[in-house]
Structure formats: C-alpha cells, structure tokens
Design a protein around this motif. Sequence first.
Motif, PDB file in Angstrom:
ATOM      1  N   LYS A  65      47.255 -27.172 -20.027  1.00 45.43           N
ATOM      2  CA  LYS A  65      48.377 -27.503 -20.898  1.00 45.43           C
ATOM      3  C   LYS A  65      47.953 -27.751 -22.337  1.00 45.43           C
ATOM      4  O   LYS A  65      48.787 -27.702 -23.243  1.00 45.43           O
ATOM      5  CB  LYS A  65      49.121 -28.730 -20.355  1.00 45.43           C
ATOM      6  N   HIS A  66      46.663 -27.997 -22.544  1.00 50.64           N
ATOM      7  CA  HIS A  66      46.167 -28.215 -23.902  1.00 50.64           C
ATOM      8  C   HIS A  66      45.412 -27.010 -24.453  1.00 50.64           C
ATOM      9  O   HIS A  66      44.918 -27.054 -25.581  1.00 50.64           O
ATOM     10  CB  HIS A  66      45.247 -29.438 -23.937  1.00 50.64           C
ATOM     11  N   MET A  67      45.304 -25.941 -23.674  1.00 46.76           N
ATOM     12  CA  MET A  67      44.551 -24.763 -24.097  1.00 46.76           C
ATOM     13  C   MET A  67      45.493 -23.689 -24.640  1.00 46.76           C
ATOM     14  O   MET A  67      46.640 -23.569 -24.198  1.00 46.76           O
ATOM     15  CB  MET A  67      43.731 -24.210 -22.928  1.00 46.76           C
ATOM     16  N   THR A  68      45.000 -22.909 -25.604  1.00 43.06           N
ATOM     17  CA  THR A  68      45.770 -21.813 -26.172  1.00 43.06           C
ATOM     18  C   THR A  68      44.891 -20.582 -26.296  1.00 43.06           C
ATOM     19  O   THR A  68      43.648 -20.678 -26.297  1.00 43.06           O
ATOM     20  CB  THR A  68      46.303 -22.168 -27.575  1.00 43.06           C
ATOM     21  N   LEU A  69      45.517 -19.415 -26.420  1.00 43.33           N
ATOM     22  CA  LEU A  69      44.762 -18.191 -26.628  1.00 43.33           C
ATOM     23  C   LEU A  69      43.976 -18.227 -27.930  1.00 43.33           C
ATOM     24  O   LEU A  69      42.954 -17.546 -28.068  1.00 43.33           O
ATOM     25  CB  LEU A  69      45.714 -16.989 -26.622  1.00 43.33           C
ATOM     26  N   ALA A  70      44.433 -19.021 -28.878  1.00 33.33           N
ATOM     27  CA  ALA A  70      43.722 -19.123 -30.157  1.00 33.33           C
ATOM     28  C   ALA A  70      42.312 -19.674 -29.969  1.00 33.33           C
ATOM     29  O   ALA A  70      41.420 -19.392 -30.781  1.00 33.33           O
ATOM     30  CB  ALA A  70      44.512 -19.997 -31.125  1.00 33.33           C
ATOM     31  N   MET A  71      42.073 -20.458 -28.920  1.00 32.64           N
ATOM     32  CA  MET A  71      40.729 -20.972 -28.657  1.00 32.64           C
ATOM     33  C   MET A  71      39.764 -19.826 -28.364  1.00 32.64           C
ATOM     34  O   MET A  71      38.617 -19.851 -28.818  1.00 32.64           O
ATOM     35  CB  MET A  71      40.756 -21.970 -27.502  1.00 32.64           C
ATOM     36  N   ASN A  72      40.226 -18.827 -27.603  1.00 33.55           N
ATOM     37  CA  ASN A  72      39.396 -17.649 -27.339  1.00 33.55           C
ATOM     38  C   ASN A  72      39.037 -16.964 -28.647  1.00 33.55           C
ATOM     39  O   ASN A  72      37.883 -16.562 -28.872  1.00 33.55           O
ATOM     40  CB  ASN A  72      40.138 -16.655 -26.440  1.00 33.55           C
ATOM     41  N   GLU A  73      40.032 -16.831 -29.528  1.00 31.08           N
ATOM     42  CA  GLU A  73      39.815 -16.153 -30.809  1.00 31.08           C
ATOM     43  C   GLU A  73      38.826 -16.923 -31.681  1.00 31.08           C
ATOM     44  O   GLU A  73      38.004 -16.319 -32.380  1.00 31.08           O
ATOM     45  CB  GLU A  73      41.152 -15.989 -31.526  1.00 31.08           C
ATOM     46  N   VAL A  74      38.899 -18.234 -31.630  1.00 41.80           N
ATOM     47  CA  VAL A  74      37.950 -19.043 -32.398  1.00 41.80           C
ATOM     48  C   VAL A  74      36.533 -18.823 -31.886  1.00 41.80           C
ATOM     49  O   VAL A  74      35.589 -18.638 -32.671  1.00 41.80           O
ATOM     50  CB  VAL A  74      38.340 -20.539 -32.326  1.00 41.80           C
ATOM     51  N   LEU A  75      36.346 -18.833 -30.570  1.00 40.51           N
ATOM     52  CA  LEU A  75      35.009 -18.638 -30.007  1.00 40.51           C
ATOM     53  C   LEU A  75      34.454 -17.253 -30.321  1.00 40.51           C
ATOM     54  O   LEU A  75      33.246 -17.093 -30.541  1.00 40.51           O
ATOM     55  CB  LEU A  75      35.034 -18.879 -28.498  1.00 40.51           C
ATOM     56  N   VAL A  76      35.321 -16.256 -30.367  1.00 40.66           N
ATOM     57  CA  VAL A  76      34.875 -14.894 -30.684  1.00 40.66           C
ATOM     58  C   VAL A  76      34.326 -14.798 -32.099  1.00 40.66           C
ATOM     59  O   VAL A  76      33.516 -13.914 -32.400  1.00 40.66           O
ATOM     60  CB  VAL A  76      36.042 -13.896 -30.453  1.00 40.66           C
ATOM     61  N   ARG A  77      34.695 -15.695 -32.963  1.00 43.40           N
ATOM     62  CA  ARG A  77      34.134 -15.687 -34.318  1.00 43.40           C
ATOM     63  C   ARG A  77      32.639 -15.993 -34.302  1.00 43.40           C
ATOM     64  O   ARG A  77      31.915 -15.605 -35.216  1.00 43.40           O
ATOM     65  CB  ARG A  77      34.852 -16.713 -35.213  1.00 43.40           C
ATOM     66  N   SER A  78      32.171 -16.690 -33.272  1.00 40.78           N
ATOM     67  CA  SER A  78      30.774 -17.113 -33.219  1.00 40.78           C
ATOM     68  C   SER A  78      29.985 -16.525 -32.061  1.00 40.78           C
ATOM     69  O   SER A  78      28.759 -16.655 -32.027  1.00 40.78           O
ATOM     70  CB  SER A  78      30.691 -18.651 -33.146  1.00 40.78           C
ATOM     71  N   PHE A  79      30.667 -15.857 -31.108  1.00 35.67           N
ATOM     72  CA  PHE A  79      29.987 -15.315 -29.929  1.00 35.67           C
ATOM     73  C   PHE A  79      30.499 -13.908 -29.627  1.00 35.67           C
ATOM     74  O   PHE A  79      31.669 -13.588 -29.848  1.00 35.67           O
ATOM     75  CB  PHE A  79      30.199 -16.221 -28.707  1.00 35.67           C
ATOM     76  N   ASP A  80      29.607 -13.071 -29.090  1.00 27.58           N
ATOM     77  CA  ASP A  80      29.974 -11.690 -28.768  1.00 27.58           C
ATOM     78  C   ASP A  80      30.863 -11.596 -27.536  1.00 27.58           C
ATOM     79  O   ASP A  80      31.716 -10.707 -27.439  1.00 27.58           O
ATOM     80  CB  ASP A  80      28.705 -10.850 -28.538  1.00 27.58           C
ATOM     81  N   VAL A  81      30.647 -12.486 -26.564  1.00 30.29           N
ATOM     82  CA  VAL A  81      31.351 -12.404 -25.294  1.00 30.29           C
ATOM     83  C   VAL A  81      32.017 -13.741 -24.990  1.00 30.29           C
ATOM     84  O   VAL A  81      31.366 -14.791 -25.069  1.00 30.29           O
ATOM     85  CB  VAL A  81      30.385 -12.037 -24.144  1.00 30.29           C
ATOM     86  N   VAL A  82      33.295 -13.690 -24.652  1.00 27.21           N
ATOM     87  CA  VAL A  82      34.015 -14.881 -24.199  1.00 27.21           C
ATOM     88  C   VAL A  82      34.761 -14.515 -22.926  1.00 27.21           C
ATOM     89  O   VAL A  82      35.648 -13.655 -22.943  1.00 27.21           O
ATOM     90  CB  VAL A  82      35.000 -15.399 -25.268  1.00 27.21           C
ATOM     91  N   ASN A  83      34.362 -15.109 -21.817  1.00 27.89           N
ATOM     92  CA  ASN A  83      34.984 -14.838 -20.522  1.00 27.89           C
ATOM     93  C   ASN A  83      35.882 -16.000 -20.119  1.00 27.89           C
ATOM     94  O   ASN A  83      35.510 -17.170 -20.271  1.00 27.89           O
ATOM     95  CB  ASN A  83      33.918 -14.626 -19.445  1.00 27.89           C
ATOM     96  N   VAL A  84      37.044 -15.658 -19.594  1.00 27.69           N
ATOM     97  CA  VAL A  84      38.003 -16.669 -19.147  1.00 27.69           C
ATOM     98  C   VAL A  84      37.826 -16.892 -17.653  1.00 27.69           C
ATOM     99  O   VAL A  84      37.886 -15.945 -16.855  1.00 27.69           O
ATOM    100  CB  VAL A  84      39.442 -16.224 -19.450  1.00 27.69           C
ATOM    101  N   GLY A  85      37.606 -18.135 -17.263  1.00 31.66           N
ATOM    102  CA  GLY A  85      37.415 -18.461 -15.856  1.00 31.66           C
ATOM    103  C   GLY A  85      38.732 -18.608 -15.111  1.00 31.66           C
ATOM    104  O   GLY A  85      39.813 -18.681 -15.714  1.00 31.66           O
ATOM    105  N   ARG A  86      38.647 -18.647 -13.798  1.00 35.59           N
ATOM    106  CA  ARG A  86      39.828 -18.843 -12.969  1.00 35.59           C
ATOM    107  C   ARG A  86      40.302 -20.293 -13.072  1.00 35.59           C
ATOM    108  O   ARG A  86      39.500 -21.226 -13.190  1.00 35.59           O
ATOM    109  CB  ARG A  86      39.524 -18.493 -11.518  1.00 35.59           C
ATOM    110  N   ALA A  87      41.611 -20.464 -13.003  1.00 38.01           N
ATOM    111  CA  ALA A  87      42.181 -21.804 -13.076  1.00 38.01           C
ATOM    112  C   ALA A  87      41.969 -22.559 -11.776  1.00 38.01           C
ATOM    113  O   ALA A  87      41.954 -21.970 -10.683  1.00 38.01           O
ATOM    114  CB  ALA A  87      43.671 -21.717 -13.385  1.00 38.01           C
ATOM    115  N   ARG A  88      41.782 -23.878 -11.908  1.00 37.03           N
ATOM    116  CA  ARG A  88      41.664 -24.745 -10.744  1.00 37.03           C
ATOM    117  C   ARG A  88      42.191 -26.120 -11.104  1.00 37.03           C
ATOM    118  O   ARG A  88      41.778 -26.704 -12.103  1.00 37.03           O
ATOM    119  CB  ARG A  88      40.200 -24.849 -10.291  1.00 37.03           C
TER     120      ARG A  88
END
Length: 378
Positions: free
Chosen positions: A144-167
Amino acid sequence: MSEHLFSALRRWPDIEAPNLFAVDASDRLILDEAESQLADIQPGELVIMGDNYGALTLGAAALHGCTGIRVFQDSLVGELALASNAGDLADRYRTHTLDRALLADARLVLLQLPRSLAELDEWAQAIARFAAPDVTVIAGGRIKHMTLAMNEVLVRSFDVVNVGRARQKSRTLTAMGARRSLERPRYPATSVLREPEIPVVELAVSAHGGAFAGATLDIGTRFLLTFLPEMKSDAASAIDLGSGTGVLAASLALARPDLHVVAIDQSTAAVASTRETANANGVGARIDAFREDALTERPTASADLIVCNPPFHSGATVHAAVALRMLADARRVLKPGGELWVVFNTYLGYRDYLNRTVGPTRQAGRNSKFTVAVSVRA
C-alpha cells in the motif's frame, strides 16, 4: 526462533500502542528473500538501511549469524529502538551516516523502502557509487505504500530491477548492476524561495532526500511564517522543533539579528539540510542544528521561544500522538513567559492538550486547513 526474536521487539522510544508493531511482514519477507545471500556473506559485507526498529539488523545477526553489519537509519528514534532491542547482539552491528564508510565494499544491502522517492533516490545513488560493483539490493515494503515510481528511481542507479512476488501484502524489489556514473550526486537539492511570507527577498534552501517537503515551502510552514512578527519580541533564544530543511530557523535568524536559534530534528537528512540552509543564508553562526529526540536533550528553562510545525506520522504510521510526544516537554524547556507557537491541521484539535501541558493557549490564526496556536509558559 524468529518469532521469539520478533515478538520481543519494541518500538520504544517511538509511540507504542496495541495496534502498532515493531516488525511487519515486509521485514520477514526481506530476510527470507535474502536467505541465500546471507548464508554466503562475509563479515563487513552486509549493509542495512532504513531498519524501522531493528528487525532486519537483529534478524540478520540472530538468524543468519551475520557480523560486522553496517546500519544506516535516518531516524534517531529508529536508531534508539534498535539499540534498546539489541541486547547481546549489540556487538554485531555499527551505525553509520549515509557516506562511503557505510557502503564501501558492501555486497548485500537490505533496505526498507522509504516513502519519499527523493530519499530512495539519494540512497540508491549512494549505494551505486560506493558499494562493491556486484552489490545486490533487496528493498521491501508494504504494497500500500509502494508505487511504480520506486522502480523508476532504482533504474536510475541500477541496470536491473526485479519485482518479487507479493506475500502478506508486502513485496520486494531486487536491484543489481550498479551504475557507477561520474555524475554529481543529485542531493542535496537546492532552490531559492521568493515568497511573501519569508522575511527576506529570497531564501536559499538546501534539502537532502529525506527532508520533509524538499527544497520547497510546505503549506503549514508558510502559514506559520505569517505570524513571525507576532512572536515574542524580546526573545534572545529560540528552538525550531522539527526543523526539516531549516526554513523556520533561517527565517527567524534573518528577521532578528540578535536571536540565537537551536534547530532540532531526529532525522539525519533534516539536520544536514538545516545546517546547509543556515550557511547558505549567512546565519550559520547563529543556528545550531542537533539530531535529538524531541526536546529530551534541551536544558530546563533554556528557551524564550519554540516554533514547531509537527509531523502527524512516524514512518508509515499516522497517529496524533506523534506530535503530542514532540510537544510534551515544552513547558519544562520554556522560560517563564516563554512562548510555544505551533501550526497543525485544525481537525487534530491540539489546543486543549497545549492548555493542559504547556500553559494558557489561544488561537492566533486559522485558515481553511490549519490552525496556529500560541501557548505561554506561566
């Protein structure tokens, strides 16, 4: 073993209540996702960032035997909670600021996702710049506190960003391939404010990623600044409680050349921002910024004036008691006749509390959203 460890954790000195917990599903998920890496990690290669109350650090130490853990917590309250919870594991970790010493040669970073994208961006850039080239970052949070923008932020500093399964309503993001670019750090961000509420033509503001409102003027502070001319005219000493980027502290110092200001915040990013804002406006010699937990370190009867735009949340927890805890010691710290000026969302109704705990309180002003109250220490 894990449930026994986690059930013993407390939030203290943060607010505690039956529905507030020191560990959540995202802490457990991060540790589980990192299990194979933790089995191979060598002493000194693990860094933990944003640990709320110690679950990640103490989980890595107790459940996986990790030693030499380097820890960064922007929140002093979180740092104190970790220390209180650590017990016999206190020698397994060491706290650091956000710098090269925290991250040099780190191969695994476990991270609780901050809610601020700017804060995440500053952390990610620091990891990419200073950690080992093969570093893996496992960042987690409540969905509930996560957004797709977080992935985009990490991509600015890393080549690969993988999204894990929810639990259990939590999820992790795993980042690899640090981009060791030569670009200058993006933080602190700076801006020049030209606002009618500010007592100078322009005010330079410096903001690290974790500082509230960034290099802008938030609407609560804007409203409180309009009352600056009414604040105790003969004050020689003032406290900006919860200083953020230092806008209130710098404005007070600029408006009153004889005033000495102590700026207090429990956030590392805020204290650094306040110092930089003070220096940028030429009032650094009259503003002392400290990382402290509310007013607990301030001497009795040491301030003529306290100003505060308090938060209404602690991390992801929205709770009225967060601000009340900050203000609880104001009566002790104020000199007789001293004034406490507070701006708050009107619906929170802090006035009765201020009357009881500080002294006679009146409404100085109110707009469509905020109330400014002033309390006088009898």
